[in-house]
Design a protein around this motif. Structure first.
Motif, mmCIF file in Angstrom:
data_model
loop_
_atom_site.group_PDB
_atom_site.id
_atom_site.type_symbol
_atom_site.label_atom_id
_atom_site.label_comp_id
_atom_site.label_asym_id
_atom_site.label_seq_id
_atom_site.Cartn_x
_atom_site.Cartn_y
_atom_site.Cartn_z
ATOM 1 N N PRO A 1 0.807 -1.229 0.000
ATOM 2 C CA PRO A 1 0.000 0.000 0.000
ATOM 3 C C PRO A 1 0.841 1.281 0.000
ATOM 4 O O PRO A 1 0.460 2.267 -0.650
ATOM 5 C CB PRO A 1 -0.821 -0.115 1.297
ATOM 6 N N LEU A 2 1.971 1.267 0.702
ATOM 7 C CA LEU A 2 2.817 2.454 0.699
ATOM 8 C C LEU A 2 3.414 2.682 -0.683
ATOM 9 O O LEU A 2 3.442 3.820 -1.178
ATOM 10 C CB LEU A 2 3.929 2.319 1.745
ATOM 11 N N LEU A 3 3.878 1.624 -1.334
ATOM 12 C CA LEU A 3 4.413 1.766 -2.682
ATOM 13 C C LEU A 3 3.347 2.273 -3.635
ATOM 14 O O LEU A 3 3.614 3.106 -4.512
ATOM 15 C CB LEU A 3 4.985 0.426 -3.162
ATOM 16 N N ASP A 4 2.124 1.782 -3.471
ATOM 17 C CA ASP A 4 1.004 2.251 -4.290
ATOM 18 C C ASP A 4 0.838 3.763 -4.133
ATOM 19 O O ASP A 4 0.729 4.507 -5.122
ATOM 20 C CB ASP A 4 -0.266 1.524 -3.858
ATOM 21 N N ARG A 5 0.841 4.248 -2.899
ATOM 22 C CA ARG A 5 0.705 5.691 -2.663
ATOM 23 C C ARG A 5 1.869 6.472 -3.278
ATOM 24 O O ARG A 5 1.670 7.514 -3.896
ATOM 25 C CB ARG A 5 0.650 5.970 -1.163
ATOM 26 N N VAL B 1 1.855 -6.712 -10.484
ATOM 27 C CA VAL B 1 1.526 -8.131 -10.570
ATOM 28 C C VAL B 1 1.896 -8.727 -9.210
ATOM 29 O O VAL B 1 3.077 -8.859 -8.890
ATOM 30 C CB VAL B 1 2.308 -8.842 -11.693
ATOM 31 N N VAL B 2 0.903 -9.064 -8.405
ATOM 32 C CA VAL B 2 1.142 -9.451 -7.024
ATOM 33 C C VAL B 2 1.238 -10.971 -6.914
ATOM 34 O O VAL B 2 0.316 -11.696 -7.315
ATOM 35 C CB VAL B 2 0.035 -8.921 -6.100
ATOM 36 N N ALA B 3 2.361 -11.447 -6.365
ATOM 37 C CA ALA B 3 2.558 -12.870 -6.131
ATOM 38 C C ALA B 3 1.956 -13.235 -4.786
ATOM 39 O O ALA B 3 2.317 -12.644 -3.761
ATOM 40 C CB ALA B 3 4.047 -13.208 -6.140
ATOM 41 N N ALA B 4 1.050 -14.190 -4.773
ATOM 42 C CA ALA B 4 0.381 -14.533 -3.525
ATOM 43 C C ALA B 4 -0.337 -15.870 -3.658
ATOM 44 O O ALA B 4 -0.882 -16.188 -4.721
ATOM 45 C CB ALA B 4 -0.634 -13.448 -3.145
ATOM 46 N N THR B 5 -0.351 -16.620 -2.547
ATOM 47 C CA THR B 5 -1.180 -17.827 -2.459
ATOM 48 C C THR B 5 -1.944 -17.876 -1.139
ATOM 49 O O THR B 5 -2.953 -18.551 -1.042
ATOM 50 C CB THR B 5 -0.333 -19.111 -2.597
ATOM 51 N N ARG C 1 -6.832 -5.942 -3.871
ATOM 52 C CA ARG C 1 -6.988 -4.505 -3.643
ATOM 53 C C ARG C 1 -6.037 -3.669 -4.498
ATOM 54 O O ARG C 1 -6.408 -2.589 -4.974
ATOM 55 C CB ARG C 1 -6.776 -4.186 -2.165
ATOM 56 N N HIS C 2 -4.798 -4.144 -4.695
ATOM 57 C CA HIS C 2 -3.778 -3.296 -5.319
ATOM 58 C C HIS C 2 -3.283 -3.815 -6.672
ATOM 59 O O HIS C 2 -2.583 -3.081 -7.376
ATOM 60 C CB HIS C 2 -2.573 -3.148 -4.385
ATOM 61 N N ALA D 1 -12.532 -15.153 -4.357
ATOM 62 C CA ALA D 1 -13.184 -14.867 -3.079
ATOM 63 C C ALA D 1 -12.638 -13.579 -2.472
ATOM 64 O O ALA D 1 -13.390 -12.782 -1.890
ATOM 65 C CB ALA D 1 -12.991 -16.047 -2.124
ATOM 66 N N ALA D 2 -11.327 -13.355 -2.596
ATOM 67 C CA ALA D 2 -10.722 -12.137 -2.070
ATOM 68 C C ALA D 2 -11.249 -10.911 -2.813
ATOM 69 O O ALA D 2 -11.466 -9.853 -2.210
ATOM 70 C CB ALA D 2 -9.200 -12.210 -2.178
ATOM 71 N N CYS D 3 -11.453 -11.050 -4.114
ATOM 72 C CA CYS D 3 -12.027 -9.938 -4.889
ATOM 73 C C CYS D 3 -13.478 -9.704 -4.508
ATOM 74 O O CYS D 3 -13.914 -8.556 -4.335
ATOM 75 C CB CYS D 3 -11.906 -10.233 -6.384
ATOM 76 N N ASP D 4 -14.238 -10.788 -4.352
ATOM 77 C CA ASP D 4 -15.649 -10.652 -3.972
ATOM 78 C C ASP D 4 -15.791 -9.897 -2.653
ATOM 79 O O ASP D 4 -16.715 -9.104 -2.473
ATOM 80 C CB ASP D 4 -16.296 -12.027 -3.846
ATOM 81 N N ALA D 5 -14.842 -10.144 -1.728
ATOM 82 C CA ALA D 5 -14.935 -9.549 -0.400
ATOM 83 C C ALA D 5 -14.837 -8.027 -0.428
ATOM 84 O O ALA D 5 -15.306 -7.355 0.500
ATOM 85 C CB ALA D 5 -13.858 -10.131 0.511
ATOM 86 N N ILE D 6 -14.220 -7.466 -1.483
ATOM 87 C CA ILE D 6 -14.104 -5.998 -1.570
ATOM 88 C C ILE D 6 -14.913 -5.449 -2.750
ATOM 89 O O ILE D 6 -14.765 -4.288 -3.113
ATOM 90 C CB ILE D 6 -12.630 -5.558 -1.690
ATOM 91 N N GLY D 7 -15.753 -6.296 -3.321
ATOM 92 C CA GLY D 7 -16.613 -5.841 -4.406
ATOM 93 C C GLY D 7 -15.904 -5.633 -5.726
ATOM 94 O O GLY D 7 -16.347 -4.817 -6.546
ATOM 95 N N ARG D 8 -14.829 -6.375 -5.959
ATOM 96 C CA ARG D 8 -14.098 -6.242 -7.213
ATOM 97 C C ARG D 8 -14.330 -7.474 -8.078
ATOM 98 O O ARG D 8 -14.377 -8.604 -7.578
ATOM 99 C CB ARG D 8 -12.594 -6.074 -6.949
ATOM 100 N N ASP D 9 -14.428 -7.273 -9.362
ATOM 101 C CA ASP D 9 -14.590 -8.368 -10.314
ATOM 102 C C ASP D 9 -13.231 -9.006 -10.559
ATOM 103 O O ASP D 9 -12.299 -8.343 -11.024
ATOM 104 C CB ASP D 9 -15.186 -7.838 -11.621
#
Length: 300
Positions: free
Chosen positions: A134-138, A172-176, A186-187, A221-229
């Motif tokens: 989030p800080l890098l995003d800002r 491009v966020v690496a995550a599992t 989110r980002h 599911a993570a996208c659904d939780a914040i209302g993102r497609d």
């Protein structure tokens, strides 16, 4: 669903002794993006030549015209958001807006303790990553940023004029895991995975495909939780770490079979390592180039 093909060029060659030629050849072959690892050293290459990611990408930006360029991936292990943002903004400018940032929480080993810190636990890495992104995003979207966090601070950090790409260059966020997937939702403009590491040695391609489906479902599911497609995010598979890594580059047909399965699962981009003889990424160069030029066309 359309599928893009990208490559990963490890920074193991002197620029004037084959380095430049690889990046230019990647553009000639029509790859969508050419990435490189953002490490100080890496596994079996640790005692050999290994150059810095961002200088290499800057040189590649001046040697190419259309090819997108990126890291896969940058991590907090030896990066700070303030200095990284300045370098990324500059590289986005040099490349004319062709830069993509792959970013992940990092791991242990290789170069994780190169700055003298103790190895972080998975939770400590996740904690830092949750503040870093989030800080890098800002920093990449605002002209001046002040923030005092648990791990990172910025005091009137300025990035003017900002990125060529607006509102900033894509992440491009690496995550599992759940925390990383929430950051991707989110980002991220895209999400990247290498598959399930538990299946690397003895898993089957079918088990790997099921694990990848599960990861994409969790991203949804993570996208659904914040209302993102979830369809807004590209899904990138970095290959060479799944059970069929030893056969997928044997022939164009083998690649087409592999790529077709990944497209059906939901991936929109596949990244292949540029062949390096006598390494974990050894492959026939001629077959690799045929895959680049013919593979997606045969996929239909």
């Amino acid at each position: 669903m359309s599928l893009r093909l990208s490559t990963v060029i490890l920074p193991v060659d002197r620029w004037h002794e084959g380095g430049r030629a690889k990046w230019q050849r990647a553009e000639e072959l029509g790859f969508h993006t050419a990435y490189t690892y953002d490490h100080l050293s890496w596994r079996t290459f640790r005692d050999g030549p290994w150059f810095g990611a961002l200088p290499t990408l800057t040189a590649a930006a001046t040697a190419t015209e259309r090819l997108r360029l990126g890291t896969l991936v940058t991590s907090p292990n030896f990066r700070h958001p303030v200095t990284l943002a300045k370098e990324l903004m500059s590289l986005d400018d040099v490349s004319g807006g062709r830069l993509t940032l792959g970013i992940g929480a990092g791991g242990n080993g290789f170069d994780a303790t190169a700055l003298g810190q103790e190895a972080w636990t998975p939770r400590e890495r996740a904690d830092r990553f949750a503040e870093f992104v989030p800080l890098l995003d800002r920093l990449l979207t605002e002209g001046a940023v002040t923030q005092d966090g648990d791990f990172y601070a910025a005091v009137e950090a300025r990035n003017i004029p900002g990125c060529v790409q607006r509102p900033r260059l894509p992440f491009v966020v690496a995550a599992t895991g759940p925390r990383g997937l929430r950051l991707a939702a989110r980002h991220g403009q895209a999400w990247v995975t290498t598959g399930d590491p538990k299946l690397f040695e003895e898993g089957t391609p079918q088990q790997s495909d099921e694990a990848l489906r599960g990861q994409i479902a969790k991203l949804g599911a993570a996208c659904d939780a914040i209302g993102r497609d979830v369809a807004e995010l590209d899904k990138v598979l970095l290959t060479a770490f799944t059970p069929d890594r030893s056969t997928m580059l044997d022939s164009v047909d083998a690649f087409v079979d592999f790529a077709g399965r990944q497209r059906e699962i939901g991936f929109t981009e596949i990244a292949l390592h540029w062949p390096i003889p006598d390494s974990d990424f050894a492959a026939d160069q001629d077959v690799f180039e045929r895959i680049a030029t013919e593979g997606l066309a045969q996929l239909g």
